[in-house]
Design an enzyme around this catalytic site. Structure first.
Site, mmCIF file in Angstrom:
data_model
loop_
_atom_site.group_PDB
_atom_site.id
_atom_site.type_symbol
_atom_site.label_atom_id
_atom_site.label_comp_id
_atom_site.label_asym_id
_atom_site.label_seq_id
_atom_site.Cartn_x
_atom_site.Cartn_y
_atom_site.Cartn_z
ATOM 1 N N ARG A 157 3.136 5.643 -12.791
ATOM 2 C CA ARG A 157 2.632 6.510 -13.860
ATOM 3 C C ARG A 157 2.838 7.983 -13.549
ATOM 4 O O ARG A 157 3.275 8.762 -14.404
ATOM 5 C CB ARG A 157 1.134 6.245 -14.073
ATOM 6 C CG ARG A 157 0.827 4.878 -14.611
ATOM 7 C CD ARG A 157 -0.660 4.600 -14.524
ATOM 8 N NE ARG A 157 -1.053 4.387 -13.151
ATOM 9 C CZ ARG A 157 -1.560 3.251 -12.669
ATOM 10 N NH1 ARG A 157 -1.768 2.247 -13.487
ATOM 11 N NH2 ARG A 157 -1.879 3.134 -11.404
ATOM 12 N N ARG A 239 0.675 10.563 -0.154
ATOM 13 C CA ARG A 239 -0.206 10.424 1.003
ATOM 14 C C ARG A 239 0.556 10.927 2.223
ATOM 15 O O ARG A 239 1.767 10.679 2.356
ATOM 16 C CB ARG A 239 -0.575 8.952 1.239
ATOM 17 C CG ARG A 239 -1.618 8.417 0.295
ATOM 18 C CD ARG A 239 -3.011 8.975 0.608
ATOM 19 N NE ARG A 239 -4.031 8.433 -0.270
ATOM 20 C CZ ARG A 239 -4.439 9.001 -1.408
ATOM 21 N NH1 ARG A 239 -3.897 10.132 -1.820
ATOM 22 N NH2 ARG A 239 -5.396 8.448 -2.128
ATOM 23 N N GLU A 268 -5.531 14.789 7.635
ATOM 24 C CA GLU A 268 -6.298 15.779 6.858
ATOM 25 C C GLU A 268 -7.735 15.860 7.344
ATOM 26 O O GLU A 268 -8.302 14.826 7.693
ATOM 27 C CB GLU A 268 -6.272 15.398 5.365
ATOM 28 C CG GLU A 268 -4.874 15.465 4.794
ATOM 29 C CD GLU A 268 -4.783 14.916 3.376
ATOM 30 O OE1 GLU A 268 -5.831 14.683 2.758
ATOM 31 O OE2 GLU A 268 -3.658 14.712 2.923
ATOM 32 N N HIS A 286 -4.536 19.183 -0.363
ATOM 33 C CA HIS A 286 -4.797 17.960 -1.138
ATOM 34 C C HIS A 286 -5.536 18.282 -2.445
ATOM 35 O O HIS A 286 -6.665 17.832 -2.661
ATOM 36 C CB HIS A 286 -5.584 16.943 -0.302
ATOM 37 C CG HIS A 286 -5.446 15.537 -0.819
ATOM 38 N ND1 HIS A 286 -5.425 14.439 0.003
ATOM 39 C CD2 HIS A 286 -5.321 15.045 -2.080
ATOM 40 C CE1 HIS A 286 -5.309 13.339 -0.728
ATOM 41 N NE2 HIS A 286 -5.239 13.688 -2.007
ATOM 42 N N GLY A 288 -4.039 17.779 -5.559
ATOM 43 C CA GLY A 288 -3.282 17.190 -6.674
ATOM 44 C C GLY A 288 -4.107 16.981 -7.931
ATOM 45 O O GLY A 288 -3.637 17.255 -9.041
#
Ligand code: 8YV
Length: 323
Positions: A157, A239, A268, A286, A288
């Site tokens: 997606r 990731r 992270e 991170h 997104g």
């Protein structure tokens, strides 16, 4: 969060393995008896826990699941659930849910942003102006994004949302995935290495987990570097585990590839000093899906999944393995 009390409480007990964001915390606390994930609390409430609240980065191990005999649902506020031992959950009849679709736009937007930032060297340009260095001379010339070749590692997606945006930049698009998707008007490549060899920008947007661990290795980076005279740029919005970070740092330091735009990292929130020292790399923590609108939509969907499953209804968005 509440500490265990003797007073009867009709709210289902839920273990928060990720601290709920402020935009959902009051609603969660209203409907659930939320518990922090620490040893002392667990020792007291483990038999009563019926739900787990997690983020995309959370770890929910088989050991934890085994400690919770009444567990019914693990609600992940995130599309990725690679930290959850789904097999262990399924074996116990526990449903795992996630939050697909609602974050497609944001993650795709950031992928384009990182490509543009790395290609046009926006952070370096910003630093130059702020430092008052503009009068000393112009920036070195950057490189063009429009019309370049985009390789997508992953065509789910979010990959498709990135492709739609990239079409607006006149990019030619190819991808690799577990299998070709003939309905899509994009060229399929059988491996990440083959794709990298025909890409100017390689964008990683595939699920994490054992199946994709260090998929982007030294060989793929070498192919990205040799595919065009300008050398390729790597972008990772998936990731950190999908990229061999040590190999990436070597490739960047040695000029094997031209640059990178990275939103995710192996360990992270810790980012290696060597990576942070590289000027041709654009780094973000991170983010997104980190807009107010999208995080609200994710939180509401995760909440609905938890609420429905704990009240005998079907989840809205169980992970594929639990459908
Ligand atoms: C967030 C993510 O970091 O959706 C995912 O898989 O990695 C992110 O959107 C996180 O899950 C927010 O809770």
């Amino acid at each position: 969060m509440t500490t265990p009390s003797a007073a009867p409480d009709a709210r289902p007990d839920v273990l928060a393995v990720a601290t709920p964001m402020a935009l959902i915390a009051p609603r969660l606390a209203e409907h659930f008896n939320l518990h922090a994930n620490d040893a002392a609390t667990l020792a007291a409430v483990a038999p009563r826990i019926r739900g787990i609240w997690a983020s995309g980065e959370s770890k929910v191990s088989a050991e934890l699941i085994a400690q919770l005999p009444a567990l019914q649902v693990i609600a992940v506020m995130g599309v990725g659930y690679d930290g959850v031992d789904v097999a262990a959950a399924k074996a116990r009849g526990v449903v795992v849910t996630h939050t697909p679709d609602v974050l497609n736009d944001d993650v795709a937007d950031l992928a384009i942003g990182l490509m543009l930032s790395a290609a046009r060297q926006l952070p370096a340009a910003d630093r130059l102006v702020r430092a008052g260095d503009w009068p000393k001379g112009p920036m070195p010339l950057a490189r063009k994004l429009s019309g370049a070749r985009l390789g997508l590692v992953g065509m789910g997606r979010i990959g498709q949302a990135i492709a739609q945006r990239a079409l607006g930049f006149g990019m030619s698009i190819a991808y690799t995935a577990r299998s070709a998707k003939p309905a899509l008007p994009f060229a399929y490549q059988p491996s990440a290495e083959a794709l990298a060899a025909v890409s100017d920008f390689l964008v990683v947007i595939t699920p994490g987990g054992a199946g994709t661990r260090r998929l982007i290795d030294a060989k793929v980076l070498a192919a990205l570097g040799s595919g065009s005279p300008q050398k390729g740029i790597l972008v990772n919005v998936a990731r950190g585990s999908v990229v061999d970070e040590a190999a990436l740092i070597d490739a960047l330091e040695q000029g094997v590839i031209a640059g990178a735009g990275l939103d995710v990292f192996e360990n992270e929130p810790h980012v290696p000093e060597r990576l942070r020292a590289l000027p041709q790399v654009v780094l973000s923590p991170h983010i997104g899906s980190a807009t107010r609108q999208t995080r609200q939509a994710m939180a509401d969907l995760a909440f609905d999944n938890l609420q429905r499953l704990l009240h005998g209804q079907a989840a809205r968005t169980p992970v594929p393995e639990c459908r």
